[in-house]
Design a protein around this motif. Structure first.
Motif, PDB file in Angstrom:
ATOM      1  N   GLN A 140     -23.681  57.098  57.600  1.00 15.02           N
ATOM      2  CA  GLN A 140     -22.970  56.764  56.360  1.00 15.02           C
ATOM      3  C   GLN A 140     -22.861  57.989  55.455  1.00 15.02           C
ATOM      4  O   GLN A 140     -21.789  58.286  54.900  1.00 15.02           O
ATOM      5  CB  GLN A 140     -23.672  55.617  55.629  1.00 15.02           C
ATOM      6  N   LYS A 185     -20.429  60.385  57.006  1.00 13.49           N
ATOM      7  CA  LYS A 185     -19.062  59.918  56.764  1.00 13.49           C
ATOM      8  C   LYS A 185     -18.661  60.208  55.322  1.00 13.49           C
ATOM      9  O   LYS A 185     -17.520  60.631  55.049  1.00 13.49           O
ATOM     10  CB  LYS A 185     -18.944  58.416  57.052  1.00 13.49           C
ATOM     11  N   LEU A 186     -19.600  59.977  54.416  1.00 10.11           N
ATOM     12  CA  LEU A 186     -19.323  60.233  53.001  1.00 10.11           C
ATOM     13  C   LEU A 186     -19.060  61.716  52.777  1.00 10.11           C
ATOM     14  O   LEU A 186     -18.086  62.086  52.087  1.00 10.11           O
ATOM     15  CB  LEU A 186     -20.496  59.745  52.147  1.00 10.11           C
ATOM     16  N   ALA A 240     -15.774  62.582  54.271  1.00 10.16           N
ATOM     17  CA  ALA A 240     -14.704  62.051  53.410  1.00 10.16           C
ATOM     18  C   ALA A 240     -14.534  62.939  52.192  1.00 10.16           C
ATOM     19  O   ALA A 240     -13.396  63.244  51.772  1.00 10.16           O
ATOM     20  CB  ALA A 240     -15.015  60.614  53.011  1.00 10.16           C
ATOM     21  N   GLN A 241     -15.671  63.360  51.604  1.00 10.32           N
ATOM     22  CA  GLN A 241     -15.596  64.238  50.430  1.00 10.32           C
ATOM     23  C   GLN A 241     -14.968  65.576  50.813  1.00 10.32           C
ATOM     24  O   GLN A 241     -14.153  66.138  50.062  1.00 10.32           O
ATOM     25  CB  GLN A 241     -16.986  64.457  49.825  1.00 10.32           C
ATOM     26  N   LEU A 245     -12.838  66.035  53.218  1.00  8.58           N
ATOM     27  CA  LEU A 245     -11.407  65.794  53.419  1.00  8.58           C
ATOM     28  C   LEU A 245     -10.685  65.740  52.080  1.00  8.58           C
ATOM     29  O   LEU A 245      -9.550  66.247  51.947  1.00  8.58           O
ATOM     30  CB  LEU A 245     -11.185  64.491  54.200  1.00  8.58           C
ATOM     31  N   GLU A 246     -11.321  65.138  51.099  1.00  3.90           N
ATOM     32  CA  GLU A 246     -10.715  65.092  49.768  1.00  3.90           C
ATOM     33  C   GLU A 246     -10.563  66.500  49.213  1.00  3.90           C
ATOM     34  O   GLU A 246      -9.528  66.839  48.617  1.00  3.90           O
ATOM     35  CB  GLU A 246     -11.563  64.251  48.811  1.00  3.90           C
ATOM     36  N   ASP A 254      -7.763  68.087  50.938  1.00  8.13           N
ATOM     37  CA  ASP A 254      -6.510  67.572  50.388  1.00  8.13           C
ATOM     38  C   ASP A 254      -6.238  68.201  49.022  1.00  8.13           C
ATOM     39  O   ASP A 254      -5.088  68.531  48.703  1.00  8.13           O
ATOM     40  CB  ASP A 254      -6.551  66.039  50.263  1.00  8.13           C
TER      41      ASP A 254
END
Length: 144
Positions: free
Chosen positions: A121, A124-125, A128-129, A131-132, A135
């Motif tokens: 988890q 993944k977090l 995800a961070q 990836l942000e 972006d």
């Protein structure tokens, strides 16, 4: 009974003397046999007493041997019971230790599984961070 012939003054002396001599000889033989039989009876009684004492000693020895045998059997049974009880206690201890170890291993496996889920988890977090951020970098570069 023997019959004697008569003479002028009574029975024939030589026949009577011979008869008395024969009676004396027979009586002496009977007395001698009685004496030897009495001696033999005494000897046999002594032997009988000797054998009775041996029999009594053997009876006592057999009784003692039976008691010793019973005692040995009792001790052997007690010792075997003690060995079996000790083996059961050791088996119970080993099984209990194995169960405790198995429980610890299972507990550690469960903790490891939970930690793995938490790690996934968090990863993944983080991903995800990341990836942000990636972006945002694309957006930042485009805006000048």
């Amino acid at each position: 009974m023997e019959k004697f012939s008569y003479e002028a003054n009574g029975y024939n002396r030589s026949e009577v003397n011979k008869f008395v001599s024969d009676v004396i000889t027979q009586t002496e033989d009977i007395v001698s046999r009685c004496s030897s039989q009495r001696d033999e009876i005494i000897k046999l009684k002594e032997e009988l007493e000797h054998y009775k004492s041996i029999e009594d000693a053997l009876r006592v020895a057999v009784i003692k041997a039976e008691k010793v045998s019973d005692d040995i059997k009792r001790r052997a049974n007690e010792e075997s019971d003690a060995i079996v009880n000790q083996a059961r206690e050791n088996a119970d201890r080993i099984v209990n230790e194995a169960l405790i170890r198995a429980n610890r291993i299972e507990h550690n496996a469960n903790l490891l599984e939970k930690n793995m889920e938490i790690f996934k988890q968090k990863l993944k977090l983080i991903v995800a961070q990341q990836l942000e951020i990636v972006d945002e970098i694309e957006v930042l570069e485009l805006e000048p």
